[in-house]
Design a protein around this motif. Structure first.
Motif, PDB file in Angstrom:
ATOM      1  N   SER A 137       0.835  -1.200   0.000  1.00  0.00           N
ATOM      2  CA  SER A 137       0.000   0.000   0.000  1.00  0.00           C
ATOM      3  C   SER A 137       0.875   1.257   0.000  1.00  0.00           C
ATOM      4  CB  SER A 137      -0.924  -0.002   1.216  1.00  0.00           C
ATOM      5  OG  SER A 137      -1.712  -1.183   1.257  1.00  0.00           O
ATOM      6  N   ASP A 138       0.294   2.381  -0.359  1.00  0.00           N
ATOM      7  CA  ASP A 138       1.058   3.636  -0.375  1.00  0.00           C
ATOM      8  C   ASP A 138       0.122   4.825  -0.241  1.00  0.00           C
ATOM      9  OD1 ASP A 138       0.046   4.360  -3.033  1.00  0.00           O
ATOM     10  OD2 ASP A 138       1.397   2.826  -3.800  1.00  0.00           O
ATOM     11  N   ASP A 186      -4.189  26.397   6.105  1.00  0.00           N
ATOM     12  CA  ASP A 186      -4.693  25.708   4.923  1.00  0.00           C
ATOM     13  C   ASP A 186      -4.937  24.232   5.232  1.00  0.00           C
ATOM     14  OD1 ASP A 186      -4.604  28.013   3.476  1.00  0.00           O
ATOM     15  OD2 ASP A 186      -2.757  27.537   2.388  1.00  0.00           O
ATOM     16  N   GLN A 187      -5.647  23.572   4.315  1.00  0.00           N
ATOM     17  CA  GLN A 187      -5.929  22.148   4.452  1.00  0.00           C
ATOM     18  C   GLN A 187      -5.068  21.353   3.481  1.00  0.00           C
ATOM     19  OE1 GLN A 187      -9.980  20.147   5.395  1.00  0.00           O
ATOM     20  NE2 GLN A 187      -9.879  20.187   3.178  1.00  0.00           N
ATOM     21  N   LEU A 188      -4.485  20.283   3.974  1.00  0.00           N
ATOM     22  CA  LEU A 188      -3.675  19.383   3.157  1.00  0.00           C
ATOM     23  C   LEU A 188      -4.435  18.081   2.967  1.00  0.00           C
ATOM     24  CD1 LEU A 188      -0.877  18.791   1.813  1.00  0.00           C
ATOM     25  CD2 LEU A 188      -0.210  17.785   4.021  1.00  0.00           C
ATOM     26  N   GLU A 189      -4.507  17.604   1.719  1.00  0.00           N
ATOM     27  CA  GLU A 189      -5.215  16.362   1.414  1.00  0.00           C
ATOM     28  C   GLU A 189      -4.220  15.283   1.008  1.00  0.00           C
ATOM     29  OE1 GLU A 189      -8.724  14.567  -1.539  1.00  0.00           O
ATOM     30  OE2 GLU A 189      -8.246  16.716  -1.544  1.00  0.00           O
ATOM     31  N   VAL A 190      -4.438  14.088   1.530  1.00  0.00           N
ATOM     32  CA  VAL A 190      -3.591  12.935   1.233  1.00  0.00           C
ATOM     33  C   VAL A 190      -4.486  11.777   0.810  1.00  0.00           C
ATOM     34  CG1 VAL A 190      -2.013  11.219   2.226  1.00  0.00           C
ATOM     35  CG2 VAL A 190      -1.783  13.642   2.834  1.00  0.00           C
ATOM     36  N   LEU A 191      -4.073  11.044  -0.220  1.00  0.00           N
ATOM     37  CA  LEU A 191      -4.810   9.864  -0.689  1.00  0.00           C
ATOM     38  C   LEU A 191      -4.027   8.609  -0.322  1.00  0.00           C
ATOM     39  CD1 LEU A 191      -5.910  11.045  -4.268  1.00  0.00           C
ATOM     40  CD2 LEU A 191      -7.208  11.181  -2.128  1.00  0.00           C
ATOM     41  N   VAL A 192      -4.708   7.649   0.290  1.00  0.00           N
ATOM     42  CA  VAL A 192      -4.088   6.386   0.685  1.00  0.00           C
ATOM     43  C   VAL A 192      -4.700   5.266  -0.147  1.00  0.00           C
ATOM     44  CG1 VAL A 192      -3.510   4.855   2.592  1.00  0.00           C
ATOM     45  CG2 VAL A 192      -3.864   7.300   3.027  1.00  0.00           C
ATOM     46  N   GLY A 194     -11.168   0.732  -0.979  1.00  0.00           N
ATOM     47  CA  GLY A 194      -9.717   0.608  -0.870  1.00  0.00           C
ATOM     48  C   GLY A 194      -8.994   1.946  -0.901  1.00  0.00           C
ATOM     49  N   LEU A 195      -9.724   3.024  -1.130  1.00  0.00           N
ATOM     50  CA  LEU A 195      -9.149   4.369  -1.151  1.00  0.00           C
ATOM     51  C   LEU A 195      -9.588   5.130   0.097  1.00  0.00           C
ATOM     52  CD1 LEU A 195      -7.669   6.704  -2.675  1.00  0.00           C
ATOM     53  CD2 LEU A 195      -9.899   7.277  -3.678  1.00  0.00           C
ATOM     54  N   TYR A 196      -8.631   5.831   0.700  1.00  0.00           N
ATOM     55  CA  TYR A 196      -8.921   6.646   1.881  1.00  0.00           C
ATOM     56  C   TYR A 196      -8.415   8.058   1.626  1.00  0.00           C
ATOM     57  CZ  TYR A 196      -9.562   2.127   4.158  1.00  0.00           C
ATOM     58  OH  TYR A 196      -9.986   0.864   4.471  1.00  0.00           O
ATOM     59  N   LYS A 197      -9.213   9.046   2.033  1.00  0.00           N
ATOM     60  CA  LYS A 197      -8.795  10.437   1.955  1.00  0.00           C
ATOM     61  C   LYS A 197      -8.495  10.924   3.372  1.00  0.00           C
ATOM     62  CE  LYS A 197     -11.528  11.552  -2.173  1.00  0.00           C
ATOM     63  NZ  LYS A 197     -12.558  12.467  -2.759  1.00  0.00           N
ATOM     64  N   VAL A 198      -7.365  11.609   3.507  1.00  0.00           N
ATOM     65  CA  VAL A 198      -6.977  12.147   4.805  1.00  0.00           C
ATOM     66  C   VAL A 198      -6.840  13.655   4.681  1.00  0.00           C
ATOM     67  CG1 VAL A 198      -5.380  11.962   6.744  1.00  0.00           C
ATOM     68  CG2 VAL A 198      -5.664  10.017   5.182  1.00  0.00           C
ATOM     69  N   PHE A 199      -7.425  14.373   5.631  1.00  0.00           N
ATOM     70  CA  PHE A 199      -7.394  15.832   5.606  1.00  0.00           C
ATOM     71  C   PHE A 199      -6.700  16.330   6.874  1.00  0.00           C
ATOM     72  CE2 PHE A 199     -11.062  14.473   3.138  1.00  0.00           C
ATOM     73  CZ  PHE A 199     -10.879  15.174   1.949  1.00  0.00           C
ATOM     74  N   PHE A 200      -5.705  17.188   6.675  1.00  0.00           N
ATOM     75  CA  PHE A 200      -4.969  17.787   7.778  1.00  0.00           C
ATOM     76  C   PHE A 200      -5.142  19.304   7.735  1.00  0.00           C
ATOM     77  CE2 PHE A 200      -2.504  14.019   6.548  1.00  0.00           C
ATOM     78  CZ  PHE A 200      -2.390  13.353   7.764  1.00  0.00           C
ATOM     79  N   THR A 201      -5.206  19.917   8.910  1.00  0.00           N
ATOM     80  CA  THR A 201      -5.114  21.373   9.002  1.00  0.00           C
ATOM     81  C   THR A 201      -3.673  21.718   9.328  1.00  0.00           C
ATOM     82  OG1 THR A 201      -7.398  21.582   9.759  1.00  0.00           O
ATOM     83  CG2 THR A 201      -5.920  23.432  10.201  1.00  0.00           C
ATOM     84  N   VAL A 230       1.610   7.814   7.671  1.00  0.00           N
ATOM     85  CA  VAL A 230       0.392   6.992   7.687  1.00  0.00           C
ATOM     86  C   VAL A 230       0.790   5.587   8.106  1.00  0.00           C
ATOM     87  CG1 VAL A 230      -1.565   6.105   6.361  1.00  0.00           C
ATOM     88  CG2 VAL A 230      -0.611   8.364   5.817  1.00  0.00           C
ATOM     89  N   SER A 231      -0.016   4.981   8.960  1.00  0.00           N
ATOM     90  CA  SER A 231       0.276   3.614   9.386  1.00  0.00           C
ATOM     91  C   SER A 231      -1.000   2.794   9.442  1.00  0.00           C
ATOM     92  CB  SER A 231       0.962   3.606  10.759  1.00  0.00           C
ATOM     93  OG  SER A 231       0.133   4.178  11.740  1.00  0.00           O
ATOM     94  N   LEU A 232      -0.834   1.508   9.230  1.00  0.00           N
ATOM     95  CA  LEU A 232      -1.942   0.554   9.344  1.00  0.00           C
ATOM     96  C   LEU A 232      -1.913  -0.029  10.749  1.00  0.00           C
ATOM     97  CD1 LEU A 232      -4.218  -1.184   7.982  1.00  0.00           C
ATOM     98  CD2 LEU A 232      -2.411  -2.882   7.547  1.00  0.00           C
ATOM     99  N   VAL A 233      -2.953   0.218  11.513  1.00  0.00           N
ATOM    100  CA  VAL A 233      -3.047  -0.358  12.856  1.00  0.00           C
ATOM    101  C   VAL A 233      -3.576  -1.776  12.779  1.00  0.00           C
ATOM    102  CG1 VAL A 233      -4.043  -0.112  15.164  1.00  0.00           C
ATOM    103  CG2 VAL A 233      -3.402   1.915  13.838  1.00  0.00           C
ATOM    104  N   HIS A 234      -4.716  -1.950  12.080  1.00  0.00           N
ATOM    105  CA  HIS A 234      -5.286  -3.282  11.855  1.00  0.00           C
ATOM    106  C   HIS A 234      -5.879  -3.327  10.449  1.00  0.00           C
ATOM    107  CE1 HIS A 234      -4.836  -5.216  15.704  1.00  0.00           C
ATOM    108  NE2 HIS A 234      -5.465  -4.267  16.342  1.00  0.00           N
TER     109      HIS A 234
END
Length: 296
Positions: free
Chosen positions: A95-96, A110-116, A156-163, A174-178
């Motif tokens: 995964s990446d 600003d907001q930062l967007e990340v795709l997992v 299978g796609l995740y969006k992550v939003f950071f301020t 980003v890490s996979l917990v389970h």
């Protein structure tokens, strides 16, 4: 109101007298062979069914609304209605994640967007969601950090939003917990084995002491001490000592974990060096430069 989460609520941690039922407090602190049978008759005999019946409690409208709100808050996406093989489960190594517009112009606030993008052990994209991810931004120089808001797209796609909260270089982790497959196993255990974490209480009178197992559910048909909280209604039971009364309880502690609850196939989803708390690497830059808020 009582709801079982991944960890069992330890309502028996504190046990002032007002938390004991009439049967419990009526027992004598000293029990001899002659009055042992009388004491046992005042305790409760249990089978697994009635003491795991907390879901059938009569709730007020307010309690029912609160329960529905809590259950909605812990709702988790379900995978396809079929058995998922280990090779089809989430592999953090394949995964990446990518930062959307990593070379863009960012200011504090600003907001930062990340795709997992999640993939399985065959390198194939996952087609369902439900993975337990953790994402954060941090600055090693400033020793600052913040978590992100994760949106599961269920494919299978995740969006992550950071301020973005501070200027300078901001790194993304980003890490996979389970994996989602492990989450479903945990959900099953929560429903089917609420006793998977067990507790114990010590009873003492004079120089004589005994230790018994305690939980919200106790299997079998042995006498139990009922320590259900009379104010909240939260159920809590301990196996009754052979020669001591319920009122002689002096301490409470966690006993441990029930073992052997996973099948061999399920245990593959819980490998610490493979798919538990493993980092997901970036496909491209893993940081951005943030300008001060007043920068023009």
């Amino acid at each position: 109101l009582f709801i079982v989460f991944n960890l069992i609520a330890v309502s028996g941690n504190l046990f002032p007298p007002q938390h004991l039922d009439d049967d419990t407090v009526s027992g004598s602190n000293w029990i001899t062979e002659n009055n042992l049978q009388h004491s046992l008759s005042q305790t409760t005999k249990t089978t697994r069914k009635p003491y795991c019946g907390y879901k059938q409690q009569n709730l007020s409208k307010r309690e029912q609304a609160e329960q529905e709100s809590l259950l909605a808050a812990i709702q988790w996406p379900k995978p396809p209605d079929r058995r998922i093989a280990f090779v089809e489960s989430t592999d953090p190594a394949h995964s990446d994640f990518v930062i959307v517009k990593p070379s863009g112009f960012f200011k504090v606030g600003d907001q930062l967007e990340v795709l997992v993008h999640m993939k399985d052990f065959q390198g194939k994209p996952k087609q369902h969601g439900g993975d337990y991810l953790q994402a954060r931004i941090h600055s090693p120089l400033l020793k600052a950090g913040a978590t992100g808001r994760i949106v599961d797209c269920h494919n299978g796609l995740y969006k992550v939003f950071f301020t973005l909260l501070w200027p300078g270089e901001v790194k993304v982790s980003v890490s996979l917990v389970h994996p989602s497959e492990a989450v479903q196993v945990l959900l099953r255990l929560r429903e089917e084995r609420p006793d998977r974490v067990y507790f114990k209480s010590s009873f003492k009178s004079g120089r004589y002491s005994e230790t018994t197992e305690c939980n919200i559910c106790l299997s079998g048909d042995l006498p139990v001490c009922n320590f259900t909280d009379l104010y909240t209604g939260e159920p809590w039971f301990c196996y009754k000592p052979r020669k001591l009364s319920c009122a002689s309880r002096i301490s409470h502690a966690k006993g441990g974990y029930q073992k052997g609850l996973l099948t061999q196939e399920e245990s593959l989803f819980f490998q610490s060096d493979v798919n538990i708390k493993r980092p997901i690497l970036s496909r491209g830059p893993d940081s951005v430069i943030v300008k001060p808020k007043t920068f023009t």
